[in-house]
Scaffold this motif. Structure first.
Motif, mmCIF file in Angstrom:
data_model
loop_
_atom_site.group_PDB
_atom_site.id
_atom_site.type_symbol
_atom_site.label_atom_id
_atom_site.label_comp_id
_atom_site.label_asym_id
_atom_site.label_seq_id
_atom_site.Cartn_x
_atom_site.Cartn_y
_atom_site.Cartn_z
ATOM 1 N N LEU A 1 13.139 3.614 -2.850
ATOM 2 C CA LEU A 1 12.470 4.530 -3.769
ATOM 3 C C LEU A 1 12.696 5.970 -3.333
ATOM 4 N N LEU A 2 12.556 6.221 -2.045
ATOM 5 C CA LEU A 2 12.775 7.576 -1.534
ATOM 6 C C LEU A 2 14.238 7.989 -1.679
ATOM 7 N N GLY B 1 0.795 -1.232 0.000
ATOM 8 C CA GLY B 1 0.000 0.000 0.000
ATOM 9 C C GLY B 1 0.822 1.274 0.000
ATOM 10 N N ASP B 2 1.803 1.370 0.887
ATOM 11 C CA ASP B 2 2.628 2.581 0.950
ATOM 12 C C ASP B 2 3.389 2.791 -0.362
ATOM 13 N N LEU B 3 3.937 1.719 -0.889
ATOM 14 C CA LEU B 3 4.668 1.801 -2.149
ATOM 15 C C LEU B 3 3.741 2.214 -3.284
ATOM 16 N N ALA B 4 2.555 1.634 -3.313
ATOM 17 C CA ALA B 4 1.588 1.960 -4.375
ATOM 18 C C ALA B 4 1.187 3.425 -4.333
ATOM 19 N N LEU B 5 1.154 4.017 -3.167
ATOM 20 C CA LEU B 5 0.834 5.446 -3.053
ATOM 21 C C LEU B 5 2.002 6.327 -3.473
ATOM 22 N N ALA C 1 9.431 -5.164 2.129
ATOM 23 C CA ALA C 1 8.436 -4.165 1.712
ATOM 24 C C ALA C 1 8.832 -2.774 2.200
ATOM 25 N N ARG C 2 9.366 -2.679 3.399
ATOM 26 C CA ARG C 2 9.851 -1.383 3.900
ATOM 27 C C ARG C 2 11.064 -0.913 3.096
ATOM 28 N N GLN D 1 6.393 9.849 -8.218
ATOM 29 C CA GLN D 1 7.807 9.927 -8.561
ATOM 30 C C GLN D 1 8.020 10.249 -10.039
ATOM 31 N N ASP D 2 9.136 10.900 -10.315
ATOM 32 C CA ASP D 2 9.603 11.093 -11.677
ATOM 33 C C ASP D 2 9.825 9.709 -12.284
#
Length: 190
Positions: free
Chosen positions: A160-161, A27-31, A153-154, A36-37
């Protein structure tokens, strides 16, 4: 039902993929991904795929298709080859999955293919974790995988960040469709 119960139920039904784009675990990743560019998502996906390629190479010495797909995706993103050539390599990587006996290795092949396809469209980005996490369930077993999968998952989010924060530092070249940048070296986010 939590993500592990869903994955275990899919495993019992002999589904090929044990996670979905709507999985609460992702969920967090999907948001974050749509914010993102596109270049950030490509750097993130190809960085993650590198680990899967190394894992496949260790288990299948001499099998070059996953590495070839990853190299072709990098060349495509940089504008050094056309989509058709990269697409062929990516499809060959997916085809390898059908030749492998171990479901965890087959899932990793699909994960690499999904990551490489992010160059075409960021819509493939969730495919990498869906398949890599599936591979982990097969490898560790549903009774032993919760901690490792939740940590992974974390890690998807943190990497990504990291890439989002370092995109301006990336000195590699980009194809015109990726908004070309000056040629140079690369970065890593670990």
């Amino acid at each position: 039902m939590d993500w592990l119960e869903e994955a275990a139920a899919k495993l019992k039904r002999e589904n090929t993929v044990l996670f979905s784009k709507g999985s609460e675990l992702l969920g967090d990743l999907a948001l974050l991904l749509p914010e993102q560019d596109g270049r950030t998502v490509v750097l993130w996906a190809l960085d993650l795929a590198e680990g899967s390629v190394k894992e496949l190479e260790a288990g299948h010495p001499g099998e070059a298709r996953p590495r070839e797909a990853l190299l072709a995706a990098r060349e495509w993103a940089a504008g050094r080859i056309k989509m058709r050539r990269a697409q062929r390599c990516i499809l060959d990587c997916h085809a390898l999955a059908k030749e492998l006996d171990r479901p965890e290795d087959a899932a990793l092949c699909h994960a690499v293919g999904q990551a490489c396809s992010v160059v075409h469209t960021a819509g493939h980005a969730l495919g990498y974790p869906m398949y890599e996490l599936t591979s982990m369930v097969y490898r560790l077993g549903p009774e032993n995988c919760r901690e490792a999968i939740e940590a992974r998952a974390r890690e998807y989010v943190s990497r990504l960040l990291c890439w989002a924060g370092r995109l301006d530092e990336y000195e590699g070249s980009w194809a015109g469709f990726m908004l070309a940048r000056p040629a140079g070296g690369g970065l890593t986010c670990r």
